[in-house]
Write an enzyme that holds these catalytic residues in place. Structure first.
Site, short mmCIF file in Angstrom:
data_model
loop_
_atom_site.label_atom_id
_atom_site.label_comp_id
_atom_site.label_asym_id
_atom_site.label_seq_id
_atom_site.Cartn_x
_atom_site.Cartn_y
_atom_site.Cartn_z
N LYS A 160 3.56 3.59 9.58
CA LYS A 160 3.00 4.83 9.05
C LYS A 160 1.67 4.53 8.34
CE LYS A 160 3.25 7.35 5.38
NZ LYS A 160 1.89 7.91 5.49
N GLY A 213 0.47 -0.05 -1.33
CA GLY A 213 0.01 1.21 -1.92
C GLY A 213 0.12 1.14 -3.43
N SER A 214 0.27 2.29 -4.02
CA SER A 214 0.25 2.36 -5.49
C SER A 214 1.55 1.83 -6.08
CB SER A 214 0.03 3.81 -5.92
OG SER A 214 1.08 4.60 -5.41
N THR A 215 1.47 1.38 -7.30
CA THR A 215 2.66 0.88 -8.00
C THR A 215 3.68 2.01 -8.18
OG1 THR A 215 1.46 -0.91 -9.06
CG2 THR A 215 3.44 -0.15 -10.19
N GLU A 216 3.18 3.22 -8.41
CA GLU A 216 4.08 4.36 -8.62
C GLU A 216 4.94 4.62 -7.36
OE1 GLU A 216 1.70 7.81 -9.22
OE2 GLU A 216 3.43 9.14 -9.34
N GLY A 218 5.39 2.47 -4.91
CA GLY A 218 6.16 1.26 -4.68
C GLY A 218 7.46 1.25 -5.47
N GLU A 235 3.16 -4.52 -1.90
CA GLU A 235 1.81 -4.96 -2.30
C GLU A 235 1.20 -3.79 -3.05
OE1 GLU A 235 0.38 -7.83 -1.92
OE2 GLU A 235 1.71 -8.83 -0.49
N CYS A 269 -7.55 -3.16 -4.25
CA CYS A 269 -6.49 -3.58 -5.18
C CYS A 269 -6.88 -4.85 -5.94
CB CYS A 269 -5.19 -3.79 -4.42
SG CYS A 269 -5.41 -4.85 -2.99
N GLU A 362 -5.41 1.31 -13.36
CA GLU A 362 -6.16 1.01 -12.15
C GLU A 362 -7.03 2.23 -11.84
OE1 GLU A 362 -4.06 0.88 -8.33
OE2 GLU A 362 -5.23 -0.90 -7.85
P1 NAD Z 1 -0.20 5.50 -2.08
O1 NAD Z 1 0.88 4.75 -2.76
O2 NAD Z 1 -0.45 6.88 -2.50
O3 NAD Z 1 0.09 5.58 -0.50
C1 NAD Z 1 0.27 4.43 0.29
C2 NAD Z 1 1.07 4.81 1.53
O4 NAD Z 1 2.37 5.23 1.10
C3 NAD Z 1 0.50 5.98 2.31
O5 NAD Z 1 0.72 5.75 3.69
C4 NAD Z 1 1.33 7.15 1.84
O6 NAD Z 1 1.43 8.20 2.77
C5 NAD Z 1 2.68 6.50 1.63
N1 NAD Z 1 3.56 7.19 0.69
C6 NAD Z 1 3.21 8.01 -0.34
N2 NAD Z 1 4.31 8.46 -0.97
C7 NAD Z 1 5.37 7.90 -0.34
C8 NAD Z 1 6.78 7.98 -0.55
N3 NAD Z 1 7.31 8.70 -1.51
N4 NAD Z 1 7.59 7.25 0.27
C9 NAD Z 1 7.07 6.50 1.26
N5 NAD Z 1 5.73 6.39 1.51
C10 NAD Z 1 4.91 7.09 0.71
O7 NAD Z 1 -1.49 4.58 -2.18
P2 NAD Z 1 -2.96 4.91 -1.68
O8 NAD Z 1 -3.55 5.91 -2.59
O9 NAD Z 1 -2.96 5.17 -0.21
O10 NAD Z 1 -3.63 3.46 -1.88
C11 NAD Z 1 -4.12 3.05 -3.09
C12 NAD Z 1 -3.18 2.11 -3.79
O11 NAD Z 1 -2.84 1.01 -2.93
C13 NAD Z 1 -3.78 1.46 -5.01
O12 NAD Z 1 -2.86 1.47 -6.07
C14 NAD Z 1 -4.03 0.02 -4.56
O13 NAD Z 1 -4.09 -0.92 -5.60
C15 NAD Z 1 -2.92 -0.22 -3.64
N6 NAD Z 1 -3.22 -1.32 -2.73
C16 NAD Z 1 -2.59 -2.52 -2.91
C17 NAD Z 1 -2.90 -3.58 -2.07
C18 NAD Z 1 -2.21 -4.91 -2.21
O14 NAD Z 1 -2.23 -5.67 -1.25
N7 NAD Z 1 -1.60 -5.22 -3.33
C19 NAD Z 1 -3.86 -3.43 -1.08
C20 NAD Z 1 -4.48 -2.19 -0.95
C21 NAD Z 1 -4.15 -1.14 -1.78
#
Ligand code: NAD
Length: 459
Positions: A160, A213-216, A218, A235, A269, A362
């Site tokens: 996804k 994605g975001s810590t929240e 995650g 991550e 990130c 962040e």
């Molecule tokens: P996000 O957490 O909003 O979304 C990431 C992905 O998760 C998207 O595909 C989204 O559709 C999906 N998602 C959202 N809610 C979900 C849920 N409840 N259940 C399952 N999937 C869900 O993050 P974003 O805004 O797309 O990306 C930015 C964040 O990603 C930042 O916090 C950044 O630090 C982090 N990030 C981390 C790394 C790493 O390797 N550590 C790399 C890149 C980005």
């Protein structure tokens, strides 16, 4: 009965605010169907011989390389990435990732362990169907950090991408099938995280979720996955520090600092958004930093000269702007275009205390905070005073100090006299709330396989 109308998702170009493409939007039933396809494809895919699986990964790498410029342009337009500074390099990384993991199927070695009465051996078994959930900031690169080792280890995939940037992942699916990947092994579903993502996390036929994605989000995925003890790698976010000691090559540290935080418009990130500088050299460092920030070329992602593009959405720009309310503390402000596009100028706040919101959250945009420190112990204390632990840098000409500090900082990826974070061949991931597990390098394969121990009696 009339067929239900297919919902469509508009995909935007952040530099122009125009619609770039419309793609079908998946719902929970579409996620179920993709999971069922991946489940059906698993027995045959795990049965493909290691050498054939390796050759297929190499063919996918070649096919991506053959479409390199087209994919770079698509990524540049959809994610607002400077084509020369970022997008082309990211597609090259994708090619390297497939080539690197093409070496894996034939090297997934087990152990033999001395025991009484027989032979004991271990195997690295594929997990089954893995669910990959990807953010919008490095769309195809992060996708392939997951897809390549997952395929190499014999898993099938439901992927996804982020709703904002799904175009290169959709191309990847077509390219991989064109290169010979059997139908059903890689299934891309574009839809909302709350619907499609959560369906993947909750589905009993998905063995593992690899999420970036975001810590929240995650945290929510970790909670949901725990109900069925589903494997997860996470991550997540970061608030990384660059530590600049008075004995550093200050010119080099200041010249490198802007792109360590403003690269990808700060939507990285690993952004070193906290620049910790030894108090005695703060003024000199800011003097050196100013021309480097002012000189950043912010503009059209498709222009080869551009170093920084727009933010991904208007909401993201507003969120970033909310961190900069006190104009008096803007020590340096770079340039950004007027007119359409989600622009925000590179901005340095100084001096900042580590207790302030700009130093704790962040920001995910081009805003850096310069935080003075007193001595080595103070620098380590401040660097570690965060819930995150993803990356970081240490700038000093004292080698012993560099290694001492590197061991003391609670973070997954550090560089000394450099701001590099990611290499295909080395492990990447976070300490603390920046995540669980590692991607890339040899270690990623541990997270796409399950260790099996087999004892065979010989008596
Ligand atoms: P996000 O957490 O909003 O979304 C990431 C992905 O998760 C998207 O595909 C989204 O559709 C999906 N998602 C959202 N809610 C979900 C849920 N409840 N259940 C399952 N999937 C869900 O993050 P974003 O805004 O797309 O990306 C930015 C964040 O990603 C930042 O916090 C950044 O630090 C982090 N990030 C981390 C790394 C790493 O390797 N550590 C790399 C890149 C980005």
């Amino acid at each position: 009965m009339a067929a239900a109308t297919q919902a469509m998702l508009s995909v935007f170009e952040p530099a122009t605010e125009e619609i770039l493409a419309e793609v079908p939007e998946a719902d929970a039933e579409a996620a179920d169907a993709a999971i069922a396809r991946a489940k059906a494809a698993f027995p045959a895919w795990r049965g493909v011989s290691p050498g054939d699986r390796a050759r297929l990964l190499l063919r996918i790498a070649d096919a991506i390389e053959g479409r390199h410029e087209e994919l770079a342009q698509l990524e540049a337009r959809n994610a607002g990435k400077p084509i020369a500074a970022n997008a082309r390099g990211e597609i090259s990384t994708v090619v390297s990732t497939f080539r690197y993991y093409a070496g894996a199927p034939e090297r997934l070695l087990g152990d033999t362990i001395p025991v009484a009465g027989g032979v004991d051996m271990t195997f690295r078994e594929p997990l089954g169907v893995v669910g990959l959930i990807v953010p919008w900031n490095f769309p195809l690169a992060i996708t392939c950090w997951k897809v390549a080792p997952a395929l190499a280890a014999g898993n099938t995939i439901v992927l996804k991408p982020a709703e904002l940037t799904p175009l290169t992942a959709l191309e990847l699916e077509r390219i991989a099938v064109g290169a010979g990947l059997p139908e059903g092994v890689l299934n891309v579903v574009v839809g909302p995280g709350r619907v499609v993502g959560e369906r993947m996390v909750g589905h009993p036929d998905v063995a593992k979720i690899a999420f970036t994605g975001s810590t929240e989000v995650g945290r929510r995925i970790g909670e949901m996955a725990s109900r069925s003890i589903k494997r997860v790698t996470l991550e997540l976010g970061g608030k990384s520090a660059s530590l600049v000691f008075a004995d550093a090559d200050l010119e080099a540290a200041a010249a490198a600092a802007p792109l360590a935080v403003f690269d990808n418009a700060g939507q990285d990130c690993c952004a070193r958004s906290r620049i910790l500088v030894e108090r005695s050299v703060v003024d000199r460092f800011l003097e050196l930093l100013e021309p480097a920030v002012q000189g950043l070329r912010v503009g059209d992602p498709l222009d080869d000269e551009t170093q920084m593009g727009p933010l991904i959405t208007a909401d993201q720009r507003d969120r970033v702007a909310s961190y900069v309310d006190d104009e008096s503390r803007v020590a340096i402000r770079g340039h950004a275009p007027d007119g359409p596009g989600f622009w925000y100028p590179p901005t340095v706040l100084a001096p900042v205390s580590n207790d302030e919101r700009v130093a704790r959250e962040e920001i995910f945009g081009p805003v850096a905070a310069v935080i003075p420190f007193e001595d080595e112990a103070d620098a380590i204390r401040i660097a570690n005073d965060t819930i995150y632990g993803l990356s970081g840098s240490i700038w000093t000409q004292n080698g012993a100090r560099a290694l001492r500090v590197a061991r003391a900082i609670e973070t997954g990826t550090l560089s000394i006299n450099s701001n590099s974070s990611v290499r295909v061949t080395t492990p990447f991931g976070g300490f603390k709330q920046s995540g669980i597990g590692r991607e890339l390098g040899p270690h990623a394969l541990d997270h796409y396989t399950e260790l099996k121990n087999v004892f065979m009696a010989t008596t």
